[in-house]
Design an enzyme around this catalytic site. Structure first.
Site, PDB file in Angstrom:
ATOM      1  N   HIS A  21      -7.237  10.676  -2.690  1.00  0.00           N
ATOM      2  CA  HIS A  21      -7.127  11.268  -1.858  1.00  0.00           C
ATOM      3  C   HIS A  21      -7.285  10.946  -0.117  1.00  0.00           C
ATOM      4  CE1 HIS A  21     -11.638  12.491  -0.543  1.00  0.00           C
ATOM      5  NE2 HIS A  21     -11.354  10.591  -0.881  1.00  0.00           N
TER       6      HIS A  21
ATOM      7  N   CYS B 126     -11.875   5.286   5.238  1.00  0.00           N
ATOM      8  CA  CYS B 126     -11.388   6.855   4.599  1.00  0.00           C
ATOM      9  C   CYS B 126      -9.614   7.573   4.795  1.00  0.00           C
ATOM     10  CB  CYS B 126     -12.620   7.437   4.156  1.00  0.00           C
ATOM     11  SG  CYS B 126     -12.698   9.130   3.686  1.00  0.00           S
TER      12      CYS B 126
ATOM     13  N   HIS C 247      -6.903  12.675 -12.001  1.00  0.00           N
ATOM     14  CA  HIS C 247      -5.979  12.279 -12.067  1.00  0.00           C
ATOM     15  C   HIS C 247      -5.130  12.943 -11.545  1.00  0.00           C
ATOM     16  CE1 HIS C 247      -8.070   9.634 -15.148  1.00  0.00           C
ATOM     17  NE2 HIS C 247      -6.972   8.516 -14.955  1.00  0.00           N
TER      18      HIS C 247
ATOM     19  N   GLU D   3     -19.238  12.307  -5.227  1.00  0.00           N
ATOM     20  CA  GLU D   3     -18.147  11.434  -4.659  1.00  0.00           C
ATOM     21  C   GLU D   3     -18.462  10.021  -4.728  1.00  0.00           C
ATOM     22  OE1 GLU D   3     -15.232  12.012  -1.069  1.00  0.00           O
ATOM     23  OE2 GLU D   3     -16.253  10.688  -0.086  1.00  0.00           O
TER      24      GLU D   3
END
Length: 205
Positions: free
Chosen positions: A13, A23, A68, A136
């Protein structure tokens, strides 16, 4: 009593608007861990809050759909969204920025809906989704609680249309109509679409 069931998925992401430039500006991935906490005030005929085997059905399938895959916010520009759609067979389009906090809220919302659309067959008590915890990394997690479902600011952008799974994800589902069944149940009503088998009572209590 509370029970916990954990799941894992790997995904990529970009989290827009955050302080960390790595990020917010670079595609990157994580090995996520999702913990689901469920409670009841009584035990079923097997002496369980909820058979862990039940978690292996719709809940496991839902969480595995994120594995995935590339996840992106639907507020990305069309060029970026079309790139992901064209070059990734597995992608997930979200109504919220894909932060750990928003994952926790999304999973809380949808797992709660799955549990509410489930027919229980073993004398279970009222099944309550207490919280969902999303790791995370090994160093931090976000946890959303049942009370957060009533928080207008948290849930403003989250509803039954908040997640769009790619065709490449849905085509491997055991039940390809899983999401449609859930949406129809909450919009139209009728019988609960997710039915568990009635277990043989080997020893009568």
């Amino acid at each position: 009593m509370i029970i916990r069931r954990s799941f894992n998925f790997c995904a990529a992401h970009i989290v827009r608007n955050c302080t960390s430039e790595r990020c917010s500006r670079s595609l990157h991935g994580h090995n996520y861990k999702v913990e689901v906490f469920v409670s009841a005030k009584k035990l079923d005929n097997a002496g369980m809050v909820l058979d862990f085997g039940i978690f292996k059905n719709q809940i496991a399938e839902f969480i595995d759909s994120f594995d995935h895959a590339h996840h992106f916010w639907n507020k990305e520009n069309e060029e970026v969204k079309n790139f992901y759609r064209m070059h990734s067979k597995r992608y997930v389009e979200l109504s919220v920025n894909p932060s750990a906090e928003n994952y926790a809220l999304l999973f809380l919302y949808f797992i709660n809906k799955i549990l509410g659309a489930m027919q229980y067959e073993n004398n279970e008590g009222e099944i309550i989704l207490e919280s969902v915890r999303v790791h995370e990394t090994e160093n931090g997690y976000a946890e959303a609680f049942k009370e957060d479902l009533d928080n207008i600011d948290f849930m403003r952008e989250i509803n039954l249309e908040s997640i769009v799974f790619s065709k490449g994800i849905m085509e491997v589902w055991k039940d390809r109509k899983m999401m449609d069944k859930m949406k129809n149940y909450y919009i139209i009503g009728g019988e609960k679409p997710f039915k568990n088998p009635i277990p043989t009572q080997q020893i009568l209590c």
